[in-house]
Design a protein around this motif. Structure first.
Motif, PDB file in Angstrom:
ATOM      1  N   ILE A  30      51.419   8.195  97.087  1.00 42.42           N
ATOM      2  CA  ILE A  30      51.626   7.161  96.080  1.00 42.42           C
ATOM      3  C   ILE A  30      52.476   6.027  96.654  1.00 42.42           C
ATOM      4  N   ARG A  31      53.521   6.389  97.371  1.00 42.10           N
ATOM      5  CA  ARG A  31      54.372   5.367  98.001  1.00 42.10           C
ATOM      6  C   ARG A  31      53.583   4.572  99.046  1.00 42.10           C
ATOM      7  N   TYR A  32      52.708   5.245  99.777  1.00 40.70           N
ATOM      8  CA  TYR A  32      51.875   4.557 100.771  1.00 40.70           C
ATOM      9  C   TYR A  32      50.974   3.524 100.092  1.00 40.70           C
ATOM     10  N   TYR A  33      50.349   3.915  98.987  1.00 38.30           N
ATOM     11  CA  TYR A  33      49.491   2.977  98.264  1.00 38.30           C
ATOM     12  C   TYR A  33      50.307   1.785  97.762  1.00 38.30           C
ATOM     13  N   GLU A  34      51.539   2.044  97.384  1.00 35.27           N
ATOM     14  CA  GLU A  34      52.425   0.954  96.979  1.00 35.27           C
ATOM     15  C   GLU A  34      52.740   0.047  98.176  1.00 35.27           C
ATOM     16  N   GLU A  35      53.041   0.644  99.319  1.00 36.85           N
ATOM     17  CA  GLU A  35      53.331  -0.129 100.537  1.00 36.85           C
ATOM     18  C   GLU A  35      52.150  -1.011 100.930  1.00 36.85           C
ATOM     19  N   ARG A  36      50.942  -0.535 100.702  1.00 35.56           N
ATOM     20  CA  ARG A  36      49.730  -1.281 101.040  1.00 35.56           C
ATOM     21  C   ARG A  36      49.389  -2.324  99.983  1.00 35.56           C
ATOM     22  N   GLY A  37      50.136  -2.377  98.890  1.00 35.63           N
ATOM     23  CA  GLY A  37      49.913  -3.378  97.858  1.00 35.63           C
ATOM     24  C   GLY A  37      48.798  -3.036  96.894  1.00 35.63           C
ATOM     25  N   LEU A  38      48.412  -1.759  96.835  1.00 38.79           N
ATOM     26  CA  LEU A  38      47.329  -1.342  95.945  1.00 38.79           C
ATOM     27  C   LEU A  38      47.823  -1.070  94.535  1.00 38.79           C
ATOM     28  N   ILE A  39      49.050  -0.663  94.421  1.00 39.61           N
ATOM     29  CA  ILE A  39      49.663  -0.354  93.135  1.00 39.61           C
ATOM     30  C   ILE A  39      51.107  -0.839  93.192  1.00 39.61           C
ATOM     31  N   LEU A  40      51.554  -1.429  92.125  1.00 37.72           N
ATOM     32  CA  LEU A  40      52.911  -1.958  92.106  1.00 37.72           C
ATOM     33  C   LEU A  40      53.625  -1.519  90.831  1.00 37.72           C
ATOM     34  N   PRO A  41      54.198  -0.327  90.859  1.00 43.27           N
ATOM     35  CA  PRO A  41      54.881   0.154  89.658  1.00 43.27           C
ATOM     36  C   PRO A  41      56.136  -0.663  89.372  1.00 43.27           C
ATOM     37  N   ALA A  42      56.514  -0.683  88.115  1.00 45.64           N
ATOM     38  CA  ALA A  42      57.774  -1.323  87.733  1.00 45.64           C
ATOM     39  C   ALA A  42      58.915  -0.473  88.269  1.00 45.64           C
ATOM     40  N   ARG A  43      60.079  -1.070  88.317  1.00 45.29           N
ATOM     41  CA  ARG A  43      61.277  -0.351  88.766  1.00 45.29           C
ATOM     42  C   ARG A  43      62.342  -0.419  87.682  1.00 45.29           C
ATOM     43  N   SER A  44      63.037   0.683  87.525  1.00 42.39           N
ATOM     44  CA  SER A  44      64.163   0.687  86.598  1.00 42.39           C
ATOM     45  C   SER A  44      65.320  -0.051  87.255  1.00 42.39           C
ATOM     46  N   SER A  45      66.397  -0.224  86.530  1.00 42.07           N
ATOM     47  CA  SER A  45      67.566  -0.910  87.085  1.00 42.07           C
ATOM     48  C   SER A  45      68.158  -0.144  88.267  1.00 42.07           C
ATOM     49  N   LYS A  46      67.866   1.151  88.355  1.00 42.23           N
ATOM     50  CA  LYS A  46      68.350   1.966  89.473  1.00 42.23           C
ATOM     51  C   LYS A  46      67.309   2.115  90.578  1.00 42.23           C
ATOM     52  N   GLY A  47      66.163   1.429  90.434  1.00 36.63           N
ATOM     53  CA  GLY A  47      65.135   1.455  91.464  1.00 36.63           C
ATOM     54  C   GLY A  47      64.096   2.549  91.326  1.00 36.63           C
ATOM     55  N   THR A  48      64.149   3.311  90.246  1.00 38.75           N
ATOM     56  CA  THR A  48      63.185   4.380  90.021  1.00 38.75           C
ATOM     57  C   THR A  48      61.835   3.784  89.633  1.00 38.75           C
ATOM     58  N   ARG A  49      60.786   4.276  90.282  1.00 38.68           N
ATOM     59  CA  ARG A  49      59.435   3.813  89.951  1.00 38.68           C
ATOM     60  C   ARG A  49      59.030   4.326  88.579  1.00 38.68           C
ATOM     61  N   LYS A  50      58.398   3.447  87.803  1.00 41.26           N
ATOM     62  CA  LYS A  50      57.880   3.807  86.486  1.00 41.26           C
ATOM     63  C   LYS A  50      56.443   3.325  86.391  1.00 41.26           C
ATOM     64  N   PHE A  51      55.540   4.228  86.051  1.00 41.70           N
ATOM     65  CA  PHE A  51      54.118   3.948  86.004  1.00 41.70           C
ATOM     66  C   PHE A  51      53.617   3.924  84.568  1.00 41.70           C
ATOM     67  N   SER A  88      50.010  -9.188  95.893  1.00 42.37           N
ATOM     68  CA  SER A  88      50.422  -9.009  97.280  1.00 42.37           C
ATOM     69  C   SER A  88      51.934  -9.023  97.416  1.00 42.37           C
ATOM     70  N   GLN A  89      52.619  -9.268  96.305  1.00 40.38           N
ATOM     71  CA  GLN A  89      54.079  -9.283  96.317  1.00 40.38           C
ATOM     72  C   GLN A  89      54.606  -8.020  95.680  1.00 40.38           C
ATOM     73  N   LYS A  90      55.656  -7.462  96.270  1.00 44.68           N
ATOM     74  CA  LYS A  90      56.281  -6.276  95.698  1.00 44.68           C
ATOM     75  C   LYS A  90      57.245  -6.678  94.602  1.00 44.68           C
ATOM     76  N   TYR A  91      57.422  -5.795  93.620  1.00 40.28           N
ATOM     77  CA  TYR A  91      58.414  -6.048  92.599  1.00 40.28           C
ATOM     78  C   TYR A  91      59.791  -5.999  93.236  1.00 40.28           C
ATOM     79  N   LYS A  92      60.666  -6.848  92.748  1.00 40.38           N
ATOM     80  CA  LYS A  92      62.054  -6.802  93.204  1.00 40.38           C
ATOM     81  C   LYS A  92      62.742  -5.631  92.523  1.00 40.38           C
ATOM     82  N   GLN A  93      63.579  -4.950  93.256  1.00 39.86           N
ATOM     83  CA  GLN A  93      64.381  -3.896  92.644  1.00 39.86           C
ATOM     84  C   GLN A  93      65.519  -4.548  91.882  1.00 39.86           C
ATOM     85  N   SER A  94      65.769  -4.101  90.678  1.00 38.95           N
ATOM     86  CA  SER A  94      66.841  -4.686  89.864  1.00 38.95           C
ATOM     87  C   SER A  94      68.159  -4.074  90.204  1.00 38.95           C
TER      88      SER A  94
END
Length: 94
Positions: A30-51, A88-94
């Protein structure tokens, strides 16, 4: 309907561990697919991925394509053509 209405399918509430268990994908995949820009989950304020449920549907499609031997570059292009959530842009971690 209200302008700020958000479908339950769009709400980012599911953790990466639950997604992994649900789809039978490793967390690393899942993290690999995120790194490749295929999926971009939101991030919590602590950086936890949320789908969302939509994210899970997309991940399921990605997994099927990979299983059939489709390269991630081709999957990215396919997602883009289908108008599925893609960036193609990753979400910023809050």
């Amino acid at each position: 309907m209200k302008e700020n209405y958000q479908s339950f399918r769009d709400k980012k509430i599911i953790s990466i561990g639950n997604v992994s268990e649900l789809l039978g994908l490793s967390i690393r995949q899942i993290r690999y697919y995120e790194e490749r820009g295929l999926i971009l989950p939101a991030r919590s304020s602590k950086g936890t991925r949320k789908f969302s449920l939509k994210d899970i549907e997309i991940l399921s499609l990605i997994a099927e394509c990979v299983e059939e031997g489709v390269q991630t570059v081709e999957i990215k292009e396919m997602l883009k053509k289908r108008g599925l959530p893609y960036s193609s842009q990753k979400y910023k971690q809050s």
